[in-house]
Design a protein around this motif. Structure first.
Motif, PDB file in Angstrom:
ATOM      1  N   THR A 147      42.582   3.372  82.310  1.00 41.83           N
ATOM      2  CA  THR A 147      42.411   4.719  81.774  1.00 41.83           C
ATOM      3  C   THR A 147      41.036   4.790  81.126  1.00 41.83           C
ATOM      4  O   THR A 147      40.733   3.999  80.232  1.00 41.83           O
ATOM      5  CB  THR A 147      43.487   5.045  80.723  1.00 41.83           C
ATOM      6  N   ILE A 148      40.190   5.704  81.590  1.00 41.42           N
ATOM      7  CA  ILE A 148      38.863   5.878  81.009  1.00 41.42           C
ATOM      8  C   ILE A 148      38.880   7.112  80.113  1.00 41.42           C
ATOM      9  O   ILE A 148      39.302   8.190  80.527  1.00 41.42           O
ATOM     10  CB  ILE A 148      37.781   6.048  82.086  1.00 41.42           C
ATOM     11  N   LEU A 149      38.420   6.940  78.882  1.00 36.59           N
ATOM     12  CA  LEU A 149      38.269   8.048  77.951  1.00 36.59           C
ATOM     13  C   LEU A 149      36.783   8.362  77.841  1.00 36.59           C
ATOM     14  O   LEU A 149      35.984   7.511  77.450  1.00 36.59           O
ATOM     15  CB  LEU A 149      38.829   7.693  76.564  1.00 36.59           C
ATOM     16  N   ASN A 150      36.405   9.599  78.209  1.00 36.38           N
ATOM     17  CA  ASN A 150      34.990   9.948  78.238  1.00 36.38           C
ATOM     18  C   ASN A 150      34.839  11.449  78.067  1.00 36.38           C
ATOM     19  O   ASN A 150      35.734  12.222  78.433  1.00 36.38           O
ATOM     20  CB  ASN A 150      34.360   9.518  79.573  1.00 36.38           C
ATOM     21  N   ARG A 151      33.702  11.866  77.506  1.00 30.78           N
ATOM     22  CA  ARG A 151      33.468  13.300  77.341  1.00 30.78           C
ATOM     23  C   ARG A 151      33.454  13.998  78.696  1.00 30.78           C
ATOM     24  O   ARG A 151      34.026  15.071  78.856  1.00 30.78           O
ATOM     25  CB  ARG A 151      32.140  13.530  76.609  1.00 30.78           C
ATOM     26  N   ASN A 152      32.784  13.402  79.669  1.00 35.00           N
ATOM     27  CA  ASN A 152      32.718  13.960  81.017  1.00 35.00           C
ATOM     28  C   ASN A 152      33.800  13.297  81.863  1.00 35.00           C
ATOM     29  O   ASN A 152      33.629  12.185  82.351  1.00 35.00           O
ATOM     30  CB  ASN A 152      31.331  13.715  81.616  1.00 35.00           C
ATOM     31  N   VAL A 153      34.904  13.986  82.027  1.00 31.27           N
ATOM     32  CA  VAL A 153      36.055  13.408  82.735  1.00 31.27           C
ATOM     33  C   VAL A 153      35.751  13.204  84.216  1.00 31.27           C
ATOM     34  O   VAL A 153      36.186  12.216  84.821  1.00 31.27           O
ATOM     35  CB  VAL A 153      37.291  14.312  82.547  1.00 31.27           C
ATOM     36  N   LEU A 154      34.998  14.112  84.818  1.00 28.18           N
ATOM     37  CA  LEU A 154      34.681  13.982  86.235  1.00 28.18           C
ATOM     38  C   LEU A 154      33.833  12.737  86.495  1.00 28.18           C
ATOM     39  O   LEU A 154      34.026  12.030  87.484  1.00 28.18           O
ATOM     40  CB  LEU A 154      33.953  15.234  86.729  1.00 28.18           C
ATOM     41  N   LYS A 155      32.894  12.467  85.598  1.00 31.90           N
ATOM     42  CA  LYS A 155      32.058  11.270  85.724  1.00 31.90           C
ATOM     43  C   LYS A 155      32.918  10.018  85.638  1.00 31.90           C
ATOM     44  O   LYS A 155      32.735   9.059  86.398  1.00 31.90           O
ATOM     45  CB  LYS A 155      31.001  11.253  84.626  1.00 31.90           C
ATOM     46  N   ALA A 156      33.872  10.016  84.725  1.00 38.45           N
ATOM     47  CA  ALA A 156      34.761   8.868  84.566  1.00 38.45           C
ATOM     48  C   ALA A 156      35.638   8.672  85.795  1.00 38.45           C
ATOM     49  O   ALA A 156      35.835   7.549  86.271  1.00 38.45           O
ATOM     50  CB  ALA A 156      35.623   9.052  83.317  1.00 38.45           C
ATOM     51  N   ALA A 157      36.165   9.769  86.331  1.00 38.47           N
ATOM     52  CA  ALA A 157      37.004   9.679  87.520  1.00 38.47           C
ATOM     53  C   ALA A 157      36.217   9.144  88.711  1.00 38.47           C
ATOM     54  O   ALA A 157      36.737   8.372  89.534  1.00 38.47           O
ATOM     55  CB  ALA A 157      37.598  11.058  87.841  1.00 38.47           C
TER      56      ALA A 157
END
Length: 269
Positions: A147-157
């Motif tokens: 699970t990645i927690l990041n401001r930019n969710v699309l970048k994390a995905a």
């Protein structure tokens, strides 16, 4: 002509790399220097052009925010762009060619090599250069889900897809799942950066909390983990591990890792 290497970043005053490499150079009696050099994003091209012409320059380590952009200024003979997608080390070949590589992945994994991560659920905070190296390492040890927690969710995905990892991407501040390993790969909690506010109560009693931030060494995240009596890995572990790999490339000698306790005392003084 004294050979030298350095660390570049923006900012750079927080870097402990000169202390680490300087300790090893002195311990081994090597005639060399290691410096910290401030380089802004718009100065990267000029910096590498100048250093490539200096035969005394052995290479550099790279910290925030240049780990991705630096790839555009060096040769990528190891295919790092396609694998990790970020570099933290550049070495100068005898012909002046600059070669980029990444020692963050090895430095990250060394302190947790004894953990059983096959099938484990991991949470990673951040999706920048450090996170890329960490995800690369996790993809090689067969973790079950990330699970990645990041401001930019699309970048994390996109990073999950890049490394072929099953998992999900959620905004920073979302509740933590009950993961086996939590890694802060962001600058949150670092001196001069916003704090990392997160509730660790969902973590099981045998979870491990790993913070790549080393300034301050005792981050709020690690302090919370200690209160829960969770196992922790601090930022010096990864910092020293990646530095050891780079040191050998720069100066052609293995650092004296049997003196790590002495080095840690110096770094925390």
């Amino acid at each position: 002509m004294t050979p030298f290497a350095e660390v570049i970043g923006d900012p750079i005053v927080q870097s402990k790399s000169p202390l680490i490499h300087g300790f090893w150079l002195k311990a081994l009696g090597i005639d060399g220097e290691y410096r910290a050099t401030h380089v802004a994003s718009d100065g990267l091209a000029a910096y590498f052009a100048e250093r490539s012409a200096d035969p005394a320059w052995r290479g550099c380590n790279i910290t925030l925010p240049h780990k991705i952009d630096a790839l555009d200024h060096v040769e990528d003979r190891g295919g790092v762009r396609e694998s990790i997608g970020a570099i933290n080390t550049v070495i100068r070949a005898e012909d002046g060619v600059l070669i980029g590589t990444n020692t963050d992945a090895g430095g990250f994994y060394a302190p947790i090599a004894g953990l059983e991560l096959d099938g484990a659920h991991v949470a990673v905070i951040g999706a920048g250069g450090a996170a890329r190296a960490i995800l690369f390492a996790l993809s090689r040890v067969g973790v079950g889900r990330v699970t990645i927690l990041n401001r930019n969710v699309l970048k994390a995905a996109a990073l999950l897809s890049r490394f072929g990892i099953k998992g999900d991407a959620v905004p920073v501040g979302s509740p933590l799942p009950p993961v086996d390993l939590l890694v802060n790969a962001s600058a949150l909690g670092m001196v001069g950066q916003p704090p990392l506010s997160i509730d660790l109560s969902p973590l099981p009693e045998d979870a491990v909390v790993y913070d790549a931030v080393y300034a301050p060494l005792e981050t709020e995240l690690l302090a919370q983990a200690r209160e829960r009596d969770l196992d922790i890995v601090d930022g010096l572990e990864m910092l020293v591990g990646q530095a050891a790999l780079a040191f050998e490339m720069f100066f052609g000698a293995e650092p004296p890792r049997d003196r790590d306790e002495e080095l840690r005392a110096l770094l925390t003084a």
